[in-house]
Design an enzyme around this catalytic site. Sequence first.
Site, PDB file in Angstrom:
ATOM      1  N   HIS A   1      20.277 -38.499  -3.540  1.00  0.00           N
ATOM      2  CA  HIS A   1      19.261 -37.554  -3.058  1.00  0.00           C
ATOM      3  C   HIS A   1      19.242 -36.269  -3.881  1.00  0.00           C
ATOM      4  CE1 HIS A   1      22.452 -35.790  -0.363  1.00  0.00           C
ATOM      5  NE2 HIS A   1      21.703 -34.704  -0.391  1.00  0.00           N
TER       6      HIS A   1
ATOM      7  N   ASP B   1      24.861 -43.390  -1.510  1.00  0.00           N
ATOM      8  CA  ASP B   1      24.128 -42.198  -1.952  1.00  0.00           C
ATOM      9  C   ASP B   1      24.737 -41.624  -3.237  1.00  0.00           C
ATOM     10  OD1 ASP B   1      22.492 -40.034  -2.171  1.00  0.00           O
ATOM     11  OD2 ASP B   1      22.912 -39.204  -0.183  1.00  0.00           O
TER      12      ASP B   1
ATOM     13  N   SER C   1      26.356 -31.208  -1.345  1.00  0.00           N
ATOM     14  CA  SER C   1      25.891 -32.563  -1.633  1.00  0.00           C
ATOM     15  C   SER C   1      26.325 -32.970  -3.029  1.00  0.00           C
ATOM     16  CB  SER C   1      24.363 -32.625  -1.560  1.00  0.00           C
ATOM     17  OG  SER C   1      23.937 -32.934  -0.268  1.00  0.00           O
TER      18      SER C   1
END
Lengths: 716, 716
Positions: A82, A217, A650
């Site tokens: 992402h 991810d 992240s």
Amino acid sequence: MRIRTMMLGAAMALALDAKADEGMWLPSQLPGIAKNLKDAGFRGDPKDLADLTRAPLNAVVRIGGGTGSFVSADGLVVTNHHVAFGVIQYNSKPDRDLITEGYVAADRAGELPANPDYRLRVTVGFDKVTDQVLAGARGKTGRAYFDAVDAASKALVAACEKDGIKCSVANMFYGRDFYLVRQLELRDIRLVYAPPRAIGNYGDEVDNFVWPRHAGDFTILRAYVGKDGKPADFSPDNVPYHPPSHLQISTEGVAEGDFVMLAGYPGITYRHRTAAEFADQIEWRLPTSVAVLKALQDVIEAEGKADKEAGIRYASQLQTLKNGIKRFSGELEGLERSDAVTVRREDEAAMLAWLATQPDAKTLKPQIDQAMALIAQGKDVRERDLLVGLLSSQTQLMRGALSIDRLAVERPKPDAERESGYQKRDEELIQSQLKQIQRRYDARVEKALVTSLMTRYQKLPEGQRLPEVDKVFGRTPADLAKALDHIYGATAFGGEPERTRLFAATPAEIEKSNDALLVAARTLRPALLRIEDERKAREGDLLRLRPSYMQALIAYREKQGKAVYPDANSTLRVSYGKVTPLKARDAVTYAPLTTVQGIVEKNTGVAPFDAPKPLLDAIRKGDFTGYADPKTGAMPVDFLSNLDTTGGNSGSPVLNAKGELVGLNFDSNWEAVSASWMYDPRYKRAIHVDMRYMRWLMDKVYPSPALLKELGVPAK
Amino acid sequence: MRIRTMMLGAAMALALDAKADEGMWLPSQLPGIAKNLKDAGFRGDPKDLADLTRAPLNAVVRIGGGTGSFVSADGLVVTNHHVAFGVIQYNSKPDRDLITEGYVAADRAGELPANPDYRLRVTVGFDKVTDQVLAGARGKTGRAYFDAVDAASKALVAACEKDGIKCSVANMFYGRDFYLVRQLELRDIRLVYAPPRAIGNYGDEVDNFVWPRHAGDFTILRAYVGKDGKPADFSPDNVPYHPPSHLQISTEGVAEGDFVMLAGYPGITYRHRTAAEFADQIEWRLPTSVAVLKALQDVIEAEGKADKEAGIRYASQLQTLKNGIKRFSGELEGLERSDAVTVRREDEAAMLAWLATQPDAKTLKPQIDQAMALIAQGKDVRERDLLVGLLSSQTQLMRGALSIDRLAVERPKPDAERESGYQKRDEELIQSQLKQIQRRYDARVEKALVTSLMTRYQKLPEGQRLPEVDKVFGRTPADLAKALDHIYGATAFGGEPERTRLFAATPAEIEKSNDALLVAARTLRPALLRIEDERKAREGDLLRLRPSYMQALIAYREKQGKAVYPDANSTLRVSYGKVTPLKARDAVTYAPLTTVQGIVEKNTGVAPFDAPKPLLDAIRKGDFTGYADPKTGAMPVDFLSNLDTTGGNSGSPVLNAKGELVGLNFDSNWEAVSASWMYDPRYKRAIHVDMRYMRWLMDKVYPSPALLKELGVPAK
């Protein structure tokens, strides 16, 4: 809801009772808490982690709004799917849908250039500049203190930026320390390996903030530089960047209870705020924001039902409102569950009681009292400021007119003295917002939104009133309706040509406009500037006074045998903790590792649970040799830890006790939303993709043996 | 969804590999599996449980569609709140809402009479009558065998019923054994203690089939008899019934892994069906039923959108369809998850291979082959029979006309020879169904429903066609539309006066009716009677042949060292197992005990999560002394076991190793819906209310010290 740890503007644990495993430590603090690190299971030397400009921490980089890390000598970078999503999207064409298909570069020539504004930053300098920043501020107060700090910071940044180095000044402990951060900015980043969306974002919105999770991810990129080794825009002649260091992917896995640590660039936390600020957030700001935004949501939904076309124009704003409401509600729920007001209040009272017995009290206490008085004053105008702020941020045409009006004020100044947001480099953004109005504005809806906000404003007590606002919108609902009919009926600003004309106009021309909306903006101007000035004066004084509060807090913690980390501010931090289950609700326990079996269980064949056939086939085939959990034989996917993270983390590398890469951070659980204010060890968890899953996918499902070899973990 | 274990028409484990803790044992079988019981932790003597007409099993009674148990010498009965719900509802008035408020009788005079049709049955006799039932059937086949069994059973029941004794014949092992069950029926039942709905049914539909659960699903009633000790209708002069025995409530609690057992009246299971029947259910019947019912749901939803009034008329039928679809889908999902077809097929193949080596094979094998051939034949007409069945059950006016037409056939016969459902005692129900039509029928919707079913019928191959059906509905969609326009256009049966007239009419008058709908019903009649005759002939032969299959299966299990319980048939059964967690999904484990903390967590203040203030206050106060879990200090609410249960087991007493009452069964988990065909030890769980929670509520929240004393567990 889309608030992964990349964007999450908030996250972790209250320093008051710095429980084990709470903390976003400055690397330089790690030698000081060496014993804690060792006790927790770290097997390296904390001194080796003390300098974020040296190995291994200089392998941890800022990238695309999140964190990444170098994983090969030839500039391979691993981050979240992402975080790299824009790069994948940029390279997707109707006939080559990399979002759906994923991407495996056949060789280096096949590595695809990222969108030109995609950036990677390697921290190369981190130096204390407190004296330089505060030299001109000392002796000043209020707005003057604020301006002096601002000017000194801008000057330091201007002097620092050259040769592809980007600089910023980081404020630690609320004005106590300032650091000049120097970062090498690389501009040629390429896509090397991405799993399909149905792996990288398996579960999407449904699973967002959810554990157990089953997303792969991750994405692998490579940084390139010019032949001279310097940062360069994309060119086919560029060569791979050789980072100063890179992380080694572990060939072992993790299990419940294992030590893990994480490095990254967490955005912002509020854990060292005063008890009064905690109470304000929980008792007033969050519930009030929810109520005010909910009223706006109701307005858009009602208007959208009456007029479908208007509904479509406001769909995006509606979604943002809903996200905000959900987010604030979650934060409120979490802080109430943790009884944060009481906990913080008792802790602060104990600190102040202890301080009273200390020799420092004489100098610190008066400053702390002043800070607290200032914070208490904020209460007097907080609702007015919230509503006036939303008047600009939640409207389309009004916001445009206020921007144009402000440009008339700022443009005559030298660029360096213009207000942030209205400098030359910001004008492009303002122009694009003015363009958006065409697709996002409807007069009836905007009038209804302003009515919702200003009706609430009209009920405020006399002391909070702004004469200019009263002049524009009147003092009664009837006045308000009349005023809005006039303003929106008599403005030409709703048409794109007039907006384009005014944006290009000189300040003098803007000042002369008789357009009803521009006149309204000009009438409001002094009030808005006054609010801004008051805010900066308050911030200046708090910058001056809060360090005393922090000094007392740090000393008090020291007495308790605890170190204090500064609140997150997008600088590199290190957290440590362990792989931890979550007791989510009465009788419900979540194990800290998920397996591919869960992918099969969740799979419906319909997005977001539409795992690709090659993955399902490989799971069915069950060839997990070398990747499965040695004890259970199960093939891991994601794991859960109690690591202290927030938005910006992240893609952060998760390391084991030996410093090897075992996972990538990519989300938090819903219960952790309130961790931006308070770390509650019962509920704060971070969600990571297991490197064993990444390696297995790269070996058995969408193979790239060359890449695995370069990563130092050859295919089995 | 409302399919608690009271109504759940299905539930537990396939006998094929009788895993530990599977089984709904006849009490008489318990001495034979004494070792298993002992090994599982039972501390009593299994011989004491062998006779269901003696203590302690004669304390376990049928009540209100579920199970209850006597818990005092003066006739107190404990069962589920949802099993006694009709009694609570019956006693609720606008000014005294016992559903919302709950009820605590101040003294015996305050005990409130149940609705007059509420019944409690104590089993007083259970005798093998196989020879009597089969005497007239031996040597016969098909329909004659069926009729002989039916007639003998009816005669046994008729001879047995007197003095308040109700009788029935129970078929064990599919025609191998028959038992005459004699039950004393008590008719004066009174409400003594009921918690508020928000405790008894906390979570309602949202939590239905869900674990973790937090409902206090219990109610206490008392059975009364005439002064002569005999069953009597309610009278103020009646006296409490003195049951032959009663259960003792435990003062200890349960913990994970503890032995538990349960007694009750499970309704129906299919675990000993043949592999072909498993395949038929999973591969054809469940998916086909879902598809056909889904089409009917779509019809009602579409028509209801076009015509709100029609939508309201069909709301109840729509809800029933949705429940059926959900239920069938859940059963299918579970059976597929357990790979039931393969498992059962392999088991049956192994049994037949073993049988081939046995001397019995010569007599048993031909019979088994015949049974299997008969079952296989059922396939040929299964879709036709399903559709024709739905033509009656899913229509209003058509069903009414078919009932009236059938009455014309049955009324001339002696009552005992009339078809079940059309005997004198059934006429009241038929009349009330005819009355319902007024509120539930709309011509357009019914035509659309029949069109949905008959369009599907028209696509069946020639071999399945019924000439009478073709005659009424034609062979093409165009014929069908024309036929329905004619039938529903030309009938007077849509009016209540005509229905009333025809219900009261003589058979001859009915036969003469020229009403288009009655004519259609009369035309269909021979086809329906033929289908019924074929079904009874098949059932007769299966009654004759299946015992050979069961004999082979029982012998095969014996060789494997395992006993076989008969499929559930509403007779008293005993299950044993243990308090067991549930690993529901990847990384998700549910602990087997919930606590009051979970009530607070779930509580939103809005039904169904609107716990009453007295409960929330008591939880906050935390006075759990004497009731809390000794290890954790937490106050328990419900617990989970792997006990083998199905519909009818609602309210079943759950006993500990010493035979003391520790819980009341009240629901299953969603994953256990498929257990009517197969007990999968990974997923089959039963949900019980913890007697500690009941006692705490009766002591601290809605106190009734007198009642606690009578129950032998005085207030703390």
